[in-house]
Design an enzyme around this catalytic site. Structure first.
Site, mmCIF file in Angstrom:
data_model
loop_
_atom_site.group_PDB
_atom_site.id
_atom_site.type_symbol
_atom_site.label_atom_id
_atom_site.label_comp_id
_atom_site.label_asym_id
_atom_site.label_seq_id
_atom_site.Cartn_x
_atom_site.Cartn_y
_atom_site.Cartn_z
ATOM 1 N N TRP A 16 0.837 -1.207 0.000
ATOM 2 C CA TRP A 16 0.000 0.000 0.000
ATOM 3 C C TRP A 16 0.867 1.251 0.000
ATOM 4 O O TRP A 16 0.636 2.197 -0.745
ATOM 5 C CB TRP A 16 -0.938 -0.063 1.190
ATOM 6 C CG TRP A 16 -2.035 0.961 1.302
ATOM 7 C CD1 TRP A 16 -2.580 1.404 2.469
ATOM 8 C CD2 TRP A 16 -2.769 1.645 0.272
ATOM 9 N NE1 TRP A 16 -3.589 2.321 2.217
ATOM 10 C CE2 TRP A 16 -3.721 2.482 0.874
ATOM 11 C CE3 TRP A 16 -2.695 1.627 -1.122
ATOM 12 C CZ2 TRP A 16 -4.586 3.303 0.160
ATOM 13 C CZ3 TRP A 16 -3.564 2.452 -1.848
ATOM 14 C CH2 TRP A 16 -4.492 3.274 -1.203
ATOM 15 N N ARG A 36 10.880 0.221 8.470
ATOM 16 C CA ARG A 36 11.629 -0.249 9.647
ATOM 17 C C ARG A 36 12.926 -0.931 9.231
ATOM 18 O O ARG A 36 13.917 -0.903 9.952
ATOM 19 C CB ARG A 36 10.796 -1.258 10.450
ATOM 20 C CG ARG A 36 9.607 -0.655 11.151
ATOM 21 C CD ARG A 36 8.840 -1.723 11.910
ATOM 22 N NE ARG A 36 7.568 -1.208 12.379
ATOM 23 C CZ ARG A 36 7.407 -0.473 13.464
ATOM 24 N NH1 ARG A 36 8.458 -0.164 14.194
ATOM 25 N NH2 ARG A 36 6.218 -0.046 13.844
ATOM 26 N N ARG A 37 12.880 -1.576 8.069
ATOM 27 C CA ARG A 37 14.053 -2.331 7.607
ATOM 28 C C ARG A 37 14.973 -1.491 6.726
ATOM 29 O O ARG A 37 15.996 -1.964 6.276
ATOM 30 C CB ARG A 37 13.590 -3.580 6.841
ATOM 31 C CG ARG A 37 12.916 -4.602 7.753
ATOM 32 C CD ARG A 37 12.456 -5.835 7.000
ATOM 33 N NE ARG A 37 11.299 -5.548 6.154
ATOM 34 C CZ ARG A 37 10.047 -5.512 6.592
ATOM 35 N NH1 ARG A 37 9.795 -5.727 7.865
ATOM 36 N NH2 ARG A 37 9.059 -5.250 5.780
ATOM 37 N N GLY A 112 -10.577 3.857 0.307
ATOM 38 C CA GLY A 112 -11.472 3.558 -0.813
ATOM 39 C C GLY A 112 -11.228 2.148 -1.322
ATOM 40 O O GLY A 112 -10.447 1.398 -0.742
ATOM 41 N N LYS A 167 -15.316 -2.910 6.884
ATOM 42 C CA LYS A 167 -15.588 -3.843 5.777
ATOM 43 C C LYS A 167 -14.651 -5.046 5.799
ATOM 44 O O LYS A 167 -14.958 -6.088 5.213
ATOM 45 C CB LYS A 167 -15.525 -3.123 4.424
ATOM 46 C CG LYS A 167 -14.215 -2.405 4.125
ATOM 47 C CD LYS A 167 -13.167 -3.260 3.475
ATOM 48 C CE LYS A 167 -11.809 -2.640 3.626
ATOM 49 N NZ LYS A 167 -10.738 -3.398 3.002
ATOM 50 N N ASP A 220 -15.475 0.155 -1.117
ATOM 51 C CA ASP A 220 -14.413 -0.684 -0.559
ATOM 52 C C ASP A 220 -14.949 -2.054 -0.178
ATOM 53 O O ASP A 220 -14.274 -3.081 -0.337
ATOM 54 C CB ASP A 220 -13.808 0.028 0.660
ATOM 55 C CG ASP A 220 -12.401 -0.453 0.981
ATOM 56 O OD1 ASP A 220 -11.889 -1.333 0.262
ATOM 57 O OD2 ASP A 220 -11.811 0.059 1.946
ATOM 58 N N ARG A 231 -6.608 -9.710 1.476
ATOM 59 C CA ARG A 231 -6.089 -10.610 2.519
ATOM 60 C C ARG A 231 -7.208 -11.079 3.444
ATOM 61 O O ARG A 231 -7.211 -12.221 3.896
ATOM 62 C CB ARG A 231 -4.998 -9.897 3.316
ATOM 63 C CG ARG A 231 -3.759 -9.581 2.506
ATOM 64 C CD ARG A 231 -2.647 -9.025 3.366
ATOM 65 N NE ARG A 231 -2.915 -7.668 3.802
ATOM 66 C CZ ARG A 231 -2.425 -6.577 3.239
ATOM 67 N NH1 ARG A 231 -1.649 -6.682 2.179
ATOM 68 N NH2 ARG A 231 -2.693 -5.378 3.705
ATOM 69 N N GLU A 257 -6.112 -7.063 8.697
ATOM 70 C CA GLU A 257 -6.539 -6.237 9.828
ATOM 71 C C GLU A 257 -7.904 -6.651 10.371
ATOM 72 O O GLU A 257 -8.228 -6.394 11.524
ATOM 73 C CB GLU A 257 -6.574 -4.757 9.432
ATOM 74 C CG GLU A 257 -5.210 -4.144 9.105
ATOM 75 C CD GLU A 257 -4.346 -3.877 10.337
ATOM 76 O OE1 GLU A 257 -4.745 -4.269 11.447
ATOM 77 O OE2 GLU A 257 -3.265 -3.288 10.163
#
Length: 309
Positions: A16, A36-37, A112, A167, A220, A231, A257
């Site tokens: 994303w 972070r990496r 969206g 959603k 969405d 996912r 999530e």
């Protein structure tokens, strides 16, 4: 190509974050990405940024925002949150976390029907940007709008944010529906009643009902409930195919999530007496209390009633 070049920092180098970075870069803006990496520090990436876009997973939002807090940022710096989820301890949304830590800066929610893989393939898409500061939303709209990515402004940030968050739970149910091969009628009923639950929860938070019929709600919802690229959809589909939740999550590219969001919503619904039967059955399924087929039977055997009441 925009006439004015804006310096944009993207926090999060997942699919994303990379998608948003490519959209901004294609418009000629100066884009920095923090991961972070990566080798660059958070301070060096956000320095002089006019727009800071948060595309990190829910669990990292407060930590990263707190790390940025001591840095000297002008009050005109716009924070854009593109994270979908709820903080388990506080039941705060990402924008509420950013606003609490940066009370003087404008916060914009971007959400969206935006499956990252399709955006990376330059397929056409649309999204909504919402803020209580109209000029901030318009600045973000200009920064990301292009012939392949249409950006609409919206005055209801909490509604836009909750649409993208809620959603995900219905998408898990939708994946189960397809995994069990229940057909189009069942899927249509599930998604429609799922939208009703989203509106109920959104209204409790003060979101406008009409926002849920826009891009960040219904839009969405349709994208996520109908695509194997989602996912959350994959979580439901794999569970219906007999896989365990642990094995499913271990093989996912990124975070679903909806799994965490579902737990938070059930807790909230109990406290506030909000009726969310689909979400409750998804929660029971994720907890291993029921099989996908038993969850469906529970929904179909609920008391009959009017559609609107």
């Amino acid at each position: 190509m925009q006439e004015t070049t804006i310096s944009i920092s993207i926090l999060g180098a997942g699919a994303w974050g990379e998608s948003l970075a490519s959209l901004a870069a294609a418009n000629g803006h100066g884009v920095k990405i923090w991961s972070r990496r990566g080798s660059e520090t958070l301070a060096s990436v956000v320095e002089d940024a006019e727009i800071i876009v948060s595309a990190i997973s829910m669990k990292g939002v407060r930590e990263v925002a707190t790390q940025i807090q001591p840095l000297t940022l002008p009050p005109a710096t716009i924070f854009v949150t593109a994270t979908k989820g709820l903080e388990p301890d506080t039941i705060n949304t990402p924008s509420q976390i950013w606003q609490s830590i940066f009370p003087d800066n404008p916060i914009v929610v971007l959400s969206g029907p935006n499956l990252s893989q399709e955006i990376q393939q330059s397929l056409p898409a649309a999204t909504a940007v919402a803020s209580r500061v109209v000029t901030a939303a318009e600045t973000v709209q200009l920064a990301f709008s292009s012939p392949r990515f249409r950006v609409y402004t919206n005055p209801d940030p909490i509604g836009v944010e909750l649409g993208g968050t809620l959603k995900n739970v219905i998408a898990i149910a939708s994946g189960v529906c397809d995994g069990l091969q229940l057909g189009t009628n069942a899927k249509a009923a599930l998604v429609t009643r799922g939208l009703t639950e989203m509106v109920r929860i959104g209204n409790f938070w003060g979101a406008k009902t009409e926002t849920f019929y826009g891009l960040s709600g219904l839009g969405d919802l349709l994208a996520t409930c109908n695509s194997p690229l989602s996912r959350n959809y994959q979580v439901g589909y794999q569970l219906a195919s007999g896989k365990t939740l642990t094995a499913t999550l271990a093989n996912l590219p990124g975070t679903a999530e909806g799994v965490n969001t579902c737990q938070v919503l059930v807790q909230l619904a109990k406290q506030q007496n909000i009726v969310i039967p689909i979400t409750e059955q998804v929660h029971r399924l994720l907890q291993g209390e029921v099989t996908p087929r038993q969850a469906l039977d529970e929904l179909m055997l609920r008391d009959i009633k009017p559609e609107y009441h």
